[in-house]
Design an enzyme around this catalytic site. Structure first.
Site, PDB file in Angstrom:
ATOM      1  CG  ASP A  68      -0.308   0.157   2.414  1.00  0.00           C
ATOM      2  OD1 ASP A  68       0.967   0.318   2.520  1.00  0.00           O
ATOM      3  OD2 ASP A  68      -1.031   0.575   3.495  1.00  0.00           O
ATOM      4  CG  HIS A  69      -0.756   4.754   1.459  1.00  0.00           C
ATOM      5  ND1 HIS A  69      -1.617   4.011   1.514  1.00  0.00           N
ATOM      6  CD2 HIS A  69      -0.731   5.499   2.782  1.00  0.00           C
ATOM      7  CE1 HIS A  69      -2.487   4.055   2.560  1.00  0.00           C
ATOM      8  NE2 HIS A  69      -1.681   5.057   3.399  1.00  0.00           N
ATOM      9  CG  HIS A  87      10.983 -24.441  11.436  1.00  0.00           C
ATOM     10  ND1 HIS A  87      11.249 -24.439  12.918  1.00  0.00           N
ATOM     11  CD2 HIS A  87      12.104 -24.978  10.844  1.00  0.00           C
ATOM     12  CE1 HIS A  87      12.528 -24.853  12.942  1.00  0.00           C
ATOM     13  NE2 HIS A  87      12.989 -25.269  11.727  1.00  0.00           N
ATOM     14  NE  ARG A 117      10.923 -30.618  14.435  1.00  0.00           N
ATOM     15  CZ  ARG A 117      12.218 -30.800  14.097  1.00  0.00           C
ATOM     16  NH1 ARG A 117      12.674 -31.437  13.058  1.00  0.00           N
ATOM     17  NH2 ARG A 117      12.831 -29.590  14.134  1.00  0.00           N
ATOM     18  CG  HIS A 118       9.600 -28.496  10.217  1.00  0.00           C
ATOM     19  ND1 HIS A 118       9.264 -27.638  11.489  1.00  0.00           N
ATOM     20  CD2 HIS A 118      10.871 -28.691  10.043  1.00  0.00           C
ATOM     21  CE1 HIS A 118      10.547 -27.709  12.261  1.00  0.00           C
ATOM     22  NE2 HIS A 118      11.456 -28.572  11.415  1.00  0.00           N
ATOM     23  CB  CYS A 152       1.111  -2.371   4.846  1.00  0.00           C
ATOM     24  SG  CYS A 152       1.040  -3.114   6.498  1.00  0.00           S
ATOM     25  N   GLY A 153       2.358  -0.052   5.975  1.00  0.00           N
ATOM     26  CA  GLY A 153       3.300   0.754   7.005  1.00  0.00           C
ATOM     27  C   GLY A 153       3.974   0.068   8.119  1.00  0.00           C
ATOM     28  CB  THR A 154       2.621  -1.578  10.994  1.00  0.00           C
ATOM     29  OG1 THR A 154       1.601  -2.223  10.618  1.00  0.00           O
ATOM     30  CG2 THR A 154       2.424  -0.413  11.527  1.00  0.00           C
ATOM     31  N   GLY A 155       3.300  -3.528   8.397  1.00  0.00           N
ATOM     32  CA  GLY A 155       3.256  -4.836   8.275  1.00  0.00           C
ATOM     33  C   GLY A 155       2.091  -5.790   8.864  1.00  0.00           C
ATOM     34  CB  ILE A 156       0.241  -5.072  11.577  1.00  0.00           C
ATOM     35  CG1 ILE A 156       1.737  -5.066  12.674  1.00  0.00           C
ATOM     36  CG2 ILE A 156      -1.067  -5.691  12.605  1.00  0.00           C
ATOM     37  CD1 ILE A 156       1.495  -4.139  13.948  1.00  0.00           C
ATOM     38  N   GLY A 157      -1.334  -4.889   8.910  1.00  0.00           N
ATOM     39  CA  GLY A 157      -2.548  -4.814   8.400  1.00  0.00           C
ATOM     40  C   GLY A 157      -2.599  -5.999   7.270  1.00  0.00           C
TER      41      GLY A 157
HETATM   42  C1  RB5 Z   1      -1.669   2.952   6.263  1.00  0.00           C
HETATM   43  O1  RB5 Z   1      -1.763   4.321   6.725  1.00  0.00           O
HETATM   44  C2  RB5 Z   1      -1.405   2.252   7.467  1.00  0.00           C
HETATM   45  O2  RB5 Z   1      -2.521   1.917   8.103  1.00  0.00           O
HETATM   46  C3  RB5 Z   1      -0.942   0.812   6.710  1.00  0.00           C
HETATM   47  O3  RB5 Z   1       0.018   0.891   5.814  1.00  0.00           O
HETATM   48  C4  RB5 Z   1      -0.635  -0.282   7.550  1.00  0.00           C
HETATM   49  O4  RB5 Z   1       0.365   0.110   8.482  1.00  0.00           O
HETATM   50  C5  RB5 Z   1      -1.602  -0.964   8.385  1.00  0.00           C
HETATM   51  O5  RB5 Z   1      -1.384  -1.997   9.068  1.00  0.00           O
END
Ligand code: RB5
Length: 149
Positions: free
Chosen positions: A8-9, A98, A132-133, A65-70
């Site tokens: 994403d951006h 693994h 096993r993995h 993405c910004g954090t990699g989380i979303g």
């Molecule tokens: C976008 O602003 C941000 O929310 C997205 O890149 C990401 O970090 C979400 O988890």
């Protein structure tokens, strides 16, 4: 081996850096966007890329993405995707060895470009160990079959 890259951006700058860096190392990633810093929604990016991985059109993916989380939360909703959000080289190695991760996820606002490139090298160079993995990964697949028909 076909590898896609998508962001994403929040991950756009890192995506561009990794494309350039790895081109010099002989990896030509298929770019699934986004193509500018304009705001987009990471689930749209994740679903489009991951559907082409599970269909077999592409073998593996790099999502940012910004954090990699979303984007990793979204990616892991796609049946057949095992997306690993990595901020260190050891995890990147292990997620292939693994977990047979078919997607590696990076955070463009978290991990600096040179470290991100090194993390990615650790992932791209590894093989799944099986044994096993495989039994464990098969349990995830069986659960997906049961839950997401
Ligand atoms: C976008 O602003 C941000 O929310 C997205 O890149 C990401 O970090 C979400 O988890």
């Amino acid at each position: 081996m076909k590898t896609l890259i998508a962001s994403d951006h929040g991950g756009f700058e890192l995506k561009e850096f990794l494309k350039e860096t790895f081109k010099k190392e002989g990896h030509d990633f298929i770019d699934y966007g986004t193509f500018s810093c304009d705001s987009v929604d990471y689930p749209d990016i994740a679903f489009k890329a991951c559907e082409d991985i599970v269909s077999g059109k592409v073998d593996r993916g790099i999502l940012i993405c910004g954090t990699g989380i979303g984007i990793s939360i979204a990616a892991n909703k796609v049946k057949g995707i095992r997306a690993a959000h990595c901020t260190d080289c050891f995890s990147a190695k292990m997620c292939k060895q693994h977990n047979n991760a078919n997607v590696i996820v990076l955070g463009g606002r978290i991990t600096g470009p040179e470290l991100a490139a090194e993390i990615l090298r650790n992932y791209l160079d590894e093989e799944f160990l099986g044994g096993r993995h495989e039994t464990r990964v098969d349990k995830i697949k069986a659960y997906e079959e049961k839950m997401y028909k």
